[in-house]
Design a protein around this motif. Sequence first.
Motif, PDB file in Angstrom:
ATOM      1  N   VAL A  80     -34.091   6.061  -2.613  1.00 58.56           N
ATOM      2  CA  VAL A  80     -34.319   6.470  -1.200  1.00 58.56           C
ATOM      3  C   VAL A  80     -33.435   5.748  -0.213  1.00 58.56           C
ATOM      4  O   VAL A  80     -32.762   6.490   0.477  1.00 58.56           O
ATOM      5  CB  VAL A  80     -35.609   5.785  -0.857  1.00 58.56           C
ATOM      6  CG1 VAL A  80     -35.751   5.918   0.877  1.00 58.56           C
ATOM      7  CG2 VAL A  80     -37.039   6.502  -1.359  1.00 58.56           C
ATOM      8  N   ALA A  81     -33.100   4.605  -0.622  1.00 59.63           N
ATOM      9  CA  ALA A  81     -31.787   3.934   0.085  1.00 59.63           C
ATOM     10  C   ALA A  81     -30.626   4.663  -0.229  1.00 59.63           C
ATOM     11  O   ALA A  81     -29.718   4.902   0.897  1.00 59.63           O
ATOM     12  CB  ALA A  81     -31.704   2.618  -0.346  1.00 59.63           C
ATOM     13  N   ASP A  82     -30.331   5.109  -1.399  1.00 57.17           N
ATOM     14  CA  ASP A  82     -29.152   5.883  -1.545  1.00 57.17           C
ATOM     15  C   ASP A  82     -29.194   6.975  -1.184  1.00 57.17           C
ATOM     16  O   ASP A  82     -27.999   7.660  -0.572  1.00 57.17           O
ATOM     17  CB  ASP A  82     -29.139   5.806  -3.277  1.00 57.17           C
ATOM     18  CG  ASP A  82     -28.543   4.656  -3.870  1.00 57.17           C
ATOM     19  OD1 ASP A  82     -28.053   3.539  -3.123  1.00 57.17           O
ATOM     20  OD2 ASP A  82     -28.559   4.558  -5.082  1.00 57.17           O
ATOM     21  N   ASN A  83     -30.293   7.845  -1.012  1.00 61.10           N
ATOM     22  CA  ASN A  83     -30.325   8.999  -0.265  1.00 61.10           C
ATOM     23  C   ASN A  83     -29.909   9.083   1.104  1.00 61.10           C
ATOM     24  O   ASN A  83     -29.177   9.850   1.571  1.00 61.10           O
ATOM     25  CB  ASN A  83     -31.736   9.697  -0.388  1.00 61.10           C
ATOM     26  CG  ASN A  83     -31.761  10.527  -1.566  1.00 61.10           C
ATOM     27  OD1 ASN A  83     -31.280  11.793  -1.686  1.00 61.10           O
ATOM     28  ND2 ASN A  83     -32.578  10.068  -2.530  1.00 61.10           N
ATOM     29  N   VAL A  84     -30.485   8.059   1.708  1.00 62.07           N
ATOM     30  CA  VAL A  84     -30.258   7.795   3.276  1.00 62.07           C
ATOM     31  C   VAL A  84     -28.734   7.442   3.460  1.00 62.07           C
ATOM     32  O   VAL A  84     -28.038   7.954   4.469  1.00 62.07           O
ATOM     33  CB  VAL A  84     -31.059   6.503   3.781  1.00 62.07           C
ATOM     34  CG1 VAL A  84     -30.643   6.249   5.188  1.00 62.07           C
ATOM     35  CG2 VAL A  84     -32.666   6.893   3.888  1.00 62.07           C
ATOM     36  N   GLY A  85     -27.870   6.819   2.738  1.00 61.57           N
ATOM     37  CA  GLY A  85     -26.727   6.168   2.847  1.00 61.57           C
ATOM     38  C   GLY A  85     -25.707   7.246   2.165  1.00 61.57           C
ATOM     39  O   GLY A  85     -24.598   7.258   2.272  1.00 61.57           O
ATOM     40  N   ASP A  98     -27.325  -2.687   5.845  1.00 60.93           N
ATOM     41  CA  ASP A  98     -28.067  -2.965   7.018  1.00 60.93           C
ATOM     42  C   ASP A  98     -28.371  -1.906   7.805  1.00 60.93           C
ATOM     43  O   ASP A  98     -29.796  -1.981   8.139  1.00 60.93           O
ATOM     44  CB  ASP A  98     -27.329  -4.019   7.855  1.00 60.93           C
ATOM     45  CG  ASP A  98     -27.131  -5.649   7.113  1.00 60.93           C
ATOM     46  OD1 ASP A  98     -27.734  -5.727   6.239  1.00 60.93           O
ATOM     47  OD2 ASP A  98     -26.283  -6.013   7.701  1.00 60.93           O
ATOM     48  N   ARG A  99     -27.675  -1.231   7.903  1.00 63.66           N
ATOM     49  CA  ARG A  99     -27.927   0.112   8.719  1.00 63.66           C
ATOM     50  C   ARG A  99     -28.852   1.073   8.080  1.00 63.66           C
ATOM     51  O   ARG A  99     -29.947   1.571   8.511  1.00 63.66           O
ATOM     52  CB  ARG A  99     -26.589   0.949   9.000  1.00 63.66           C
ATOM     53  CG  ARG A  99     -26.962   2.227  10.267  1.00 63.66           C
ATOM     54  CD  ARG A  99     -25.439   2.508  10.621  1.00 63.66           C
ATOM     55  NE  ARG A  99     -25.682   3.691  11.566  1.00 63.66           N
ATOM     56  CZ  ARG A  99     -24.688   4.150  12.285  1.00 63.66           C
ATOM     57  NH1 ARG A  99     -23.485   3.707  12.195  1.00 63.66           N
ATOM     58  NH2 ARG A  99     -24.935   5.228  13.244  1.00 63.66           N
ATOM     59  N   VAL A 100     -28.854   1.157   6.640  1.00 61.35           N
ATOM     60  CA  VAL A 100     -29.621   1.953   5.759  1.00 61.35           C
ATOM     61  C   VAL A 100     -31.279   1.227   6.198  1.00 61.35           C
ATOM     62  O   VAL A 100     -32.098   1.854   6.189  1.00 61.35           O
ATOM     63  CB  VAL A 100     -29.271   2.085   4.385  1.00 61.35           C
ATOM     64  CG1 VAL A 100     -30.618   2.423   3.533  1.00 61.35           C
ATOM     65  CG2 VAL A 100     -28.199   2.743   4.427  1.00 61.35           C
ATOM     66  N   ARG A 101     -31.252  -0.150   6.051  1.00 62.69           N
ATOM     67  CA  ARG A 101     -32.468  -0.799   6.197  1.00 62.69           C
ATOM     68  C   ARG A 101     -33.140  -0.448   7.532  1.00 62.69           C
ATOM     69  O   ARG A 101     -34.298  -0.198   7.861  1.00 62.69           O
ATOM     70  CB  ARG A 101     -32.534  -2.093   5.727  1.00 62.69           C
ATOM     71  CG  ARG A 101     -32.242  -2.602   4.449  1.00 62.69           C
ATOM     72  CD  ARG A 101     -32.448  -3.949   4.157  1.00 62.69           C
ATOM     73  NE  ARG A 101     -31.309  -4.660   4.455  1.00 62.69           N
ATOM     74  CZ  ARG A 101     -30.066  -5.077   4.061  1.00 62.69           C
ATOM     75  NH1 ARG A 101     -30.086  -4.527   2.694  1.00 62.69           N
ATOM     76  NH2 ARG A 101     -29.002  -5.822   4.353  1.00 62.69           N
TER      77      ARG A 101
END
Length: 219
Positions: A80-85, A98-101
């Motif tokens: 999920v985090a890699d998809n957002v980034g 930090d922005r992803v979180r």
Amino acid sequence: MNDVSMGVPRGTFTAIMGPSGSGKSTFLHCSAGLDKPTKGRVILGDMPLASLNEEQLTEIRRERVGFVFQAYNLLDSLTVADNVGLPFRLAGAPVPADRVRTELAGVGLADMGERYPGQLSGGQRQRVAIARALITGPDVIFADEPTGALDTRTGKQVLQLLRGIVDRTGQTVVMVTHDPVAASHADSVTFLADGRLAGELTGPTPEKVADRMTRLGEW
């Protein structure tokens, strides 16, 4: 599309409605720089898109436009985090963890970063897609039937999230939908019929939107 001229004010939530074949998807794709109109012009902020080459358009879409689709368009092999980034990775830039979180927390998925899309519900996957759309701080978010694959309760949560983005951040949302309830979350609804503008409705309610849809032939 034929003789369509309209503007979307910054910091508003606009819904685009019309029957199948009315030009909704064409309007969205041209507005987002995915397609070029055969005539006329599209201006994003102060940028006329028709004057840009494909490389410049790609940069605009990556940095100034966010996309949310009915099918989520997540990569199952990424967390999920890699998809957002992903927009940063595609640009060859460091991913700001930090922005992803922060974006994941903003869509209610603070503890889901290490999961994979296949482990999430449809509503959760759509929230991941919204977080990805927001990660670059775009001028406008284009949402194409964002609740089309969701149940009523989950769809309402996604719509409230889109509404909150406009109200909290002043960002702009343009949403294509066929659902009068979804459209009622917007500030205004623009109707299309046969590739032409067929009216506008401010302060929409589900009842007003449904009534206008039944009378599009009058335009």
